[in-house]
Structures are given as C-alpha cells and as structure tokens.
Design an enzyme around this catalytic site. Structure first.
Site, short mmCIF file in Angstrom:
data_model
loop_
_atom_site.label_atom_id
_atom_site.label_comp_id
_atom_site.label_asym_id
_atom_site.label_seq_id
_atom_site.Cartn_x
_atom_site.Cartn_y
_atom_site.Cartn_z
N HIS A 135 0.98 -1.20 0.02
CA HIS A 135 0.03 0.30 -0.03
C HIS A 135 0.86 1.12 -0.03
CE1 HIS A 135 0.35 -0.22 4.50
NE2 HIS A 135 0.25 1.14 4.42
N ASP A 165 0.14 -7.64 1.61
CA ASP A 165 0.75 -6.34 1.46
C ASP A 165 2.09 -6.11 1.75
OD1 ASP A 165 0.09 -3.53 1.49
OD2 ASP A 165 -0.12 -3.20 3.67
N SER A 239 4.85 2.49 7.74
CA SER A 239 4.38 1.44 7.03
C SER A 239 5.69 0.90 6.14
CB SER A 239 3.40 1.59 6.14
OG SER A 239 2.18 0.70 6.11
#
Length: 490
Positions: A135, A165, A239
């Site tokens: 993402h 992911d 992230s």
C-alpha cells in the site's frame, strides 16, 4: 496455533500514506538520482551491549520511501466547493480535507498537483533489495529511496503481493549496502521486547520500542492474516519498516495500527517474518507469488461440532463443500470431513489451513489427514495453482473501479464460486455484516459464477441509478439475502 478470534470492529489504518503536495517549483525540477557511488560497509553482526548500540548497527539499513502519484482532474464536483486560491503548504492541505469532508469523502481536486506518499522500508540484501508494503507503493508513477546518509536513488518495483501487503524494490547504489537479516518470528512470545525503526510522517530514523502484545491476530486485512501485535508506537509513514527483536533481527514488517483517531494508541500490527521472508524471496526472484489451491469451503470446528462428531476437543476445520474438478475432489475429500493435518502442519483453525495450502508446493501430492466416521484417513491431494486473475483489494485510495470498490469488497473467483476475500471498513458491505469467506451466490436475483458476472450486474445497477443491490450470500452452508448500499468512496 493462530489466535482465530475475529476483530471485525478494528479500524485498520494503513500506515504508509503521509501525503504532501509538490509545489510548482518541484514540478519543474524532477527528482534526480544522486550520482554518488560511495560504498557503505555492510553491517557487522557483533551483539551490541545495549539498545542504543543495537540501533546504531541496524538503522543504516532502514530507508525512507517516496511514492509520487500523478495529479488527476476531478469531475462533477460543484465549482463553489473548490476554491482556486487555496494556500500552499499544511494550511492548504487542511482546507482541502475540510472541503473533502463537506462533500462526503476524499475526492481529487481539479487541476490537482502530484502528491507524494511517504513510507518506510529496509534493505534485506546488500545488492539493493528493499522490502516495504504494497500500500506504500501501489499506483505510484515514480518511486525513490532515501538512505540514512541522505543519498537518494530511483527505485525499481520488482513486484507486489496485495494479499499480504508486501512489495519488493531494488536500487542501484553503486556498491554494497548495509542490510539486515530475517529473524524467527515463530519464536516470539508475548512480552518479548521489540523495537521499530522507520520514517513516521517522513521523519527518517525514528525509533520506538515496546513488547509483543499478542500473536496470530486476524484483523480482516486479508485471507492470510497472522499479525504480530505490538505496543511500540508506530504511525503513518512507519508502514513497510522493520520490527526488530532484541538481537537486531527483523521479525516483522510494520503494516497497520488500530486507532480511533488515526494516531498511535499503542496497538500496531506487523507481518511476521516467517510469512514475509518466503514471499519476499519469491517476488525478488519471479516478480510475483504463486499459491496453492485445494478447492474446499471450510469452517472452524466448534465445541458443539466436536462433541457431535466424537472429537475430544474443538480442533481442525470441517469441509462444507468440495468444488468440482478441484484437487480436493480428485483426492476424495468429502463434505463433513474434518481436516486436522496438512503436510507437517497441525490444523487448528481456518487460518492454519489457508496458510498451509498457500505455501504448499504446486503440482505435488501433499499428505492431508482428515477425521471421518470416527477414524483418521490420510489423503494426498495434488495441489493446484490458485488463480487470482481479476482479484482486487478493496481500498478507498485505489483507482476508481465501480465493479469492486463500490461495494467495499475484495472478491476472488475460485472455480465457479465468487469468494469475499476482504471487506473494507466503513463500506456498504461492512454495514450489513459481510465477512471474509462469504460466497456470493447471486446479485439482484441473477446468479454469479465469475467476476465478469459480478461486474455486469453491478454495471447494470449503476446505470439504472439504484442506491443498492440485493446480494444473496452463503455462509457456513446457509444462504440469506442482504441489501448492500453502494459506498460513496467506491
């Protein structure tokens, strides 16, 4: 054994989406790859005396990732809601968010400028192989990586795996880079110390520490959820960054947080290293991930089911149905079988079997133990390749796709069935209680056996201006109808 409790009420915040508008000067001055070719010495793995020493050893391998997205022109947005003289910088961004909220959700502004999404990553191979989240890089037109020493390089996307992911990048730094090593996440225990290094809100080299709060968390992110929960503060921009154990080994990839406000409240989730490292290796080698397919519809064995079957405890998964021409059917699997073992894995719940089958060698017969009629039977299904053509992950920041995003569902065709793989929080589907694993039987009284069928029916409903569609789902062998409203952010 994974903790199979569902956490459907968790508000999952993807962390790598810190955005900043690029000014007019930036548009005229494209990002350049630094020409420096100095080689940084690889990390020497001598156990430091304390955390500060350990951070000095591993932090050179942690990078900041910048994903640049081209601006798009908005359509059908009231002119009086889009001032032309919005100020630059943070104040302008605040006003844009205000107008977004007034219009019912995020929308592209006309004459929108390119934006940058910031995330983290880490060098797992000294030749420039970098791990991050899907993402963080999804939909980007340009990717760049900034090292701890300030050097910046254009990055090549080797491949992604939306189901977990994960994404893998490569840079050419003109020499060997500091790199970190995978640890053994299976050995982590609740209470073990961990620390995270990353670039929250673009602040490179930020370090936070804490403990493992829980293992095997399923937060509804996808079919292979097996998250490590930590209390080390992580935020947007973390992230894709590494979670380290007390020896400086990477035991997780930071991915999401639970947050009522969008900021850290001490509940973060990391992809375990033992899941990530094989996927990263496969992406680096082949650009994609191949997964095994068995072809069964399953559910967890409850205490009531175990008692009725004469099992000493609730374990394994019971087969609801077997797909035609599937590896399971060809191996003799029957509805009502309880799968208790697959290869070397003891099956405790649906997640255990899902992960085991996904990791199985395609084209190879794998020993599978089932409980049938009071006896244990050994079968040997020949695992096939899972077909994922057309599968999308529901996300509000994806390019518009009314056929999938409008319902807030990620769907996957398996044989003649259309399976719900993920449900987007706050979507129309979530509001009526749809869950991962639900089978879509029909939409607006028209049978669906493929993603093309779903697309066609939803296209018709959209053209007719309907606010919702009537969907028949099958769950645990039972069927029911629900009216799913279209999501505004679809």
């Amino acid at each position: 054994m994974r903790n199979s409790r569902r956490y459907n009420t968790v508000r999952r915040v993807l962390l790598g989406s810190t955005a900043a508008a690029i000014g007019a000067v930036g548009l005229m001055m494209p990002m350049q790859t630094t020409a420096q070719t100095a080689t940084v010495a690889p990390i020497a793995w001598t156990q430091p005396a304390n955390l500060a020493d350990l951070i000095e050893v591993v932090s050179p391998a942690v990078v900041k990732i910048t994903a640049t997205h081209s601006g798009k022109t908005a359509e059908n947005i009231p002119q009086n809601m889009l001032p032309d003289n919005l100020p630059e910088g943070p104040m302008g961004e605040m006003f844009k968010r205000f107008f977004d909220e007034q219009q019912g959700g995020p929308k592209q502004f006309r004459n929108a400028q390119p934006t940058q999404a910031l995330g983290s990553g880490f060098v797992i191979d000294e030749d420039g192989i970098i791990v991050t989240n899907n993402h963080v890089v999804e939909g980007a037109d340009k990717l760049s990586v900034t090292l701890k020493d300030g050097r910046e390089f254009d990055a090549t996307l080797l491949g992604t795996d939306p189901k977990t992911d994960l994404a893998v990048l490569k840079i050419d730094a003109g020499g060997k880079l500091p790199s970190v090593k995978w640890g053994n996440s299976d050995k982590l225990r609740v209470g073990d110390p961990v620390f995270a290094v990353g670039a929250p809100f673009g602040l490179s080299g930020s370090v936070t520490s804490g403990i493992v709060s829980a293992r095997g968390r399923d937060i509804g992110a996808g079919p292979y959820d097996d998250f490590i929960q930590v209390d080390a503060p992580i935020n947007k921009g973390n992230s894709g960054g590494p979670l380290f154990d007390a020896q400086g080994n990477v035991v997780g990839v930071n991915t999401a947080i639970y947050s009522p406000s969008g900021g850290s409240v001490g509940i973060g989730f990391s992809i375990p290293a033992d899941l990530a490292k094989s996927i990263v290796s496969e992406i680096a080698a082949n650009g994609q991930v191949e997964r095994g397919w068995l072809g069964v519809s399953i559910q967890n064995v409850t205490n009531d089911i175990a008692e009725s079957l004469g099992l000493d405890k609730a374990k394994g998964v019971i087969v609801d149905s077997v797909q035609d021409n599937s590896p399971a059917q060809q191996a003799g699997v029957k509805s009502g079988d309880v799968i208790i073992g697959f290869g070397d894995t003891e099956i405790g719940d649906v997640g255990d079997l899902t992960l085991a089958v996904a990791d199985a060698e395609i084209g190879k017969n794998t020993e599978m133990k089932v409980y049938r009629g009071g006896k244990t039977v050994v079968l040997e299904p020949k695992i096939a390749k899972l077909k994922t053509d057309g599968t999308k992950v529901a996300s509000s920041d994806m390019s518009p796709d009314i056929n999938m995003g409008s319902l807030g569902l990620a769907l996957q065709a398996e044989g003649d069935s259309v399976i719900v793989m993920a449900v987007e929080p706050d979507s129309g589907a979530a509001s009526v209680g749809l869950k991962e694993g639900d089978i879509i039987v029909s939409i607006n009284q028209k049978p669906v056996n493929s993603l093309a069928d779903v697309n066609a029916v939803i296209d018709d409903a959209t053209e007719a201006g309907r606010p919702s569609v009537l969907v028949q789902i099958e769950r645990d062998g039972n069927r029911r109808f629900v009216a799913i409203p279209f999501s505004e952010k679809g």
